[in-house]
Design a protein around this motif. Structure first.
Motif, PDB file in Angstrom:
ATOM      1  N   ALA A 269       0.298  -1.184  -0.042  1.00 25.78           N
ATOM      2  CA  ALA A 269       0.135   0.221   0.189  1.00 25.78           C
ATOM      3  C   ALA A 269       1.663   1.612  -0.202  1.00 25.78           C
ATOM      4  O   ALA A 269       0.940   2.022  -0.263  1.00 25.78           O
ATOM      5  N   GLY A 270       1.899   1.092   0.141  1.00 30.99           N
ATOM      6  CA  GLY A 270       3.386   2.326   0.374  1.00 30.99           C
ATOM      7  C   GLY A 270       4.069   2.359  -0.681  1.00 30.99           C
ATOM      8  O   GLY A 270       4.093   2.094  -1.182  1.00 30.99           O
ATOM      9  N   PHE A 271       3.729   3.375  -1.145  1.00 27.17           N
ATOM     10  CA  PHE A 271       4.445   3.794  -2.786  1.00 27.17           C
ATOM     11  C   PHE A 271       6.035   3.403  -2.017  1.00 27.17           C
ATOM     12  O   PHE A 271       6.463   2.900  -3.479  1.00 27.17           O
ATOM     13  N   ARG A 272       6.997   3.658  -1.125  1.00 27.47           N
ATOM     14  CA  ARG A 272       8.303   3.874  -0.906  1.00 27.47           C
ATOM     15  C   ARG A 272       8.758   2.237  -0.324  1.00 27.47           C
ATOM     16  O   ARG A 272       9.476   1.599  -1.387  1.00 27.47           O
ATOM     17  N   PHE A 273       7.803   1.261   0.433  1.00 24.68           N
ATOM     18  CA  PHE A 273       7.672   0.027   0.104  1.00 24.68           C
ATOM     19  C   PHE A 273       7.805  -0.553  -1.009  1.00 24.68           C
ATOM     20  O   PHE A 273       7.907  -1.799  -1.764  1.00 24.68           O
ATOM     21  N   ALA A 274       6.435  -0.301  -1.781  1.00 23.30           N
ATOM     22  CA  ALA A 274       6.352  -0.812  -3.062  1.00 23.30           C
ATOM     23  C   ALA A 274       7.698  -0.817  -4.072  1.00 23.30           C
ATOM     24  O   ALA A 274       8.405  -1.672  -4.770  1.00 23.30           O
ATOM     25  N   LYS A 275       7.984   0.689  -4.293  1.00 22.83           N
ATOM     26  CA  LYS A 275       9.636   0.983  -5.069  1.00 22.83           C
ATOM     27  C   LYS A 275      10.513   0.103  -4.899  1.00 22.83           C
ATOM     28  O   LYS A 275      11.340  -0.210  -5.651  1.00 22.83           O
ATOM     29  N   ALA A 276      10.867   0.661  -3.566  1.00 21.07           N
ATOM     30  CA  ALA A 276      12.302  -0.714  -2.854  1.00 21.07           C
ATOM     31  C   ALA A 276      11.777  -1.852  -3.185  1.00 21.07           C
ATOM     32  O   ALA A 276      13.132  -2.830  -3.719  1.00 21.07           O
ATOM     33  N   ALA A 277      10.691  -2.739  -3.777  1.00 23.71           N
ATOM     34  CA  ALA A 277      10.259  -3.409  -4.154  1.00 23.71           C
ATOM     35  C   ALA A 277      10.610  -3.840  -5.288  1.00 23.71           C
ATOM     36  O   ALA A 277      10.337  -5.443  -5.858  1.00 23.71           O
ATOM     37  N   GLY A 278       9.856  -3.574  -6.168  1.00 23.71           N
ATOM     38  CA  GLY A 278      10.432  -3.389  -7.392  1.00 23.71           C
ATOM     39  C   GLY A 278       8.557  -3.760  -7.690  1.00 23.71           C
ATOM     40  O   GLY A 278       8.077  -4.022  -8.853  1.00 23.71           O
ATOM     41  N   GLY A 279       7.612  -3.169  -6.887  1.00 25.96           N
ATOM     42  CA  GLY A 279       6.610  -3.818  -6.656  1.00 25.96           C
ATOM     43  C   GLY A 279       5.302  -2.655  -7.372  1.00 25.96           C
ATOM     44  O   GLY A 279       5.879  -1.857  -8.269  1.00 25.96           O
ATOM     45  N   VAL A 280       3.990  -2.953  -6.598  1.00 25.43           N
ATOM     46  CA  VAL A 280       3.151  -2.685  -7.541  1.00 25.43           C
ATOM     47  C   VAL A 280       2.316  -1.564  -5.583  1.00 25.43           C
ATOM     48  O   VAL A 280       2.719  -2.375  -5.093  1.00 25.43           O
ATOM     49  N   GLN A 281       1.932  -0.593  -6.638  1.00 24.17           N
ATOM     50  CA  GLN A 281       1.269   0.502  -4.897  1.00 24.17           C
ATOM     51  C   GLN A 281      -0.167   0.309  -5.119  1.00 24.17           C
ATOM     52  O   GLN A 281      -0.781   0.194  -5.965  1.00 24.17           O
TER      53      GLN A 281
END
Length: 277
Positions: free
Chosen positions: A73-85
């Protein structure tokens, strides 16, 4: 946002973004949950090639040989994981995209848990596996007691509704999972004081996300800290409980074992209970 939603989605995204840079220092609950889920996965004697990490934080889930998609759900977590928010109750993937979904540490912050589980079952292929873990009923019992003592006249809404292990199993069944299993584990962490616990909760993005959350006044926090300290062990540390609910369920498939039909037993209970001659 629906009026029936209990959590503020925007606030949740913001809290996760704030926690992301230093999350590794506060990841002990997520790490413990992942360890428990991977132990359960090890007991399944088959390979899983396409995996969804649902509520991925920084994307630390590792399964040898698997392609792992990350959602947070978080933009920074999704970006760090190379995933989808995205939120867990708004999964954007197509039906039957994965043969394994793992959700560690976020389902207790989701507005529509039945919907999230139903979508999880839909993105699984037939006979695909879901493994989940989240904080359930009984978590933060000491902290709850401290705030109740601090706000005896008018307790404010400061704690999330919690799901107990039996209700969790029922939710799996309602979502259409086959062979549902739920169990619970108690993890106790001892704190030198209330500020230490609150620091951990902020660091893991686990603070109050209720839409109708009341501001926390300084005098309330001071009174809660005193009440929390009053629950200390002789060494001055206060034990706090984290109740981890684990979920296991399978996407339905004709090859799976079926429960016996009522009346299909070859002997009666009365016969089984007769004394042996």
């Amino acid at each position: 946002m629906s009026d029936s939603e209990i959590f503020a989605r925007a606030r949740r995204r913001l809290r996760r973004d704030r926690a992301a840079p230093g999350f590794g220092d506060f990841a002990f609950l997520r790490d413990h949950m992942l360890e428990g889920l991977l132990e359960r996965l090890d007991a399944v004697k088959r390979e899983f090639r396409d995996v969804l990490d649902l509520g991925s934080f920084a994307g630390d889930l590792a399964i040898p040989g698997a392609r792992i998609a990350h959602l947070d759900a978080g933009f920074r977590f999704a970006k760090a994981a190379g995933g989808v928010q995205a939120d867990e109750d708004r999964i954007p993937f197509a039906d039957a995209s994965f043969d394994l979904v793992i959700a560690a540490g976020t389902l207790d912050q989701v507005n529509d848990v039945p919907g999230a589980l139903t979508l999880t079952r839909r993105v699984l292929r037939p006979d695909g596996l879901f493994l989940g873990a989240f904080l359930g009923a009984g978590t933060l019992a000491t902290l709850r007691g401290a705030f109740l003592a601090a706000e005896t006249d008018r307790p404010a809404a400061r704690f999330h509704p919690q799901i107990d292990v039996r209700s969790a199993g029922d939710l799996l069944s309602r979502a259409g999972f086959a062979l549902p299993v739920s169990d619970v584990e108690t993890l106790t962490v001892r704190y030198a004081g209330l500020p230490n616990l609150l620091r951990d909760l902020r660091g893991m993005a686990g603070t109050n996300l209720l839409r109708d959350a009341s501001p926390l006044r300084r005098e309330t926090l001071f009174a809660a800290a005193q009440a929390f300290a009053g629950r200390a062990d002789p060494d001055g540390r206060v034990p706090e409980r984290f109740e981890i609910v684990y979920l296991t369920g399978w996407a339905p498939d004709p090859s799976q074992p079926k429960p016996a039909r009522p009346g299909s037993a070859t002997s009666s209970l009365a016969e089984a209970l007769k004394p042996k001659g």
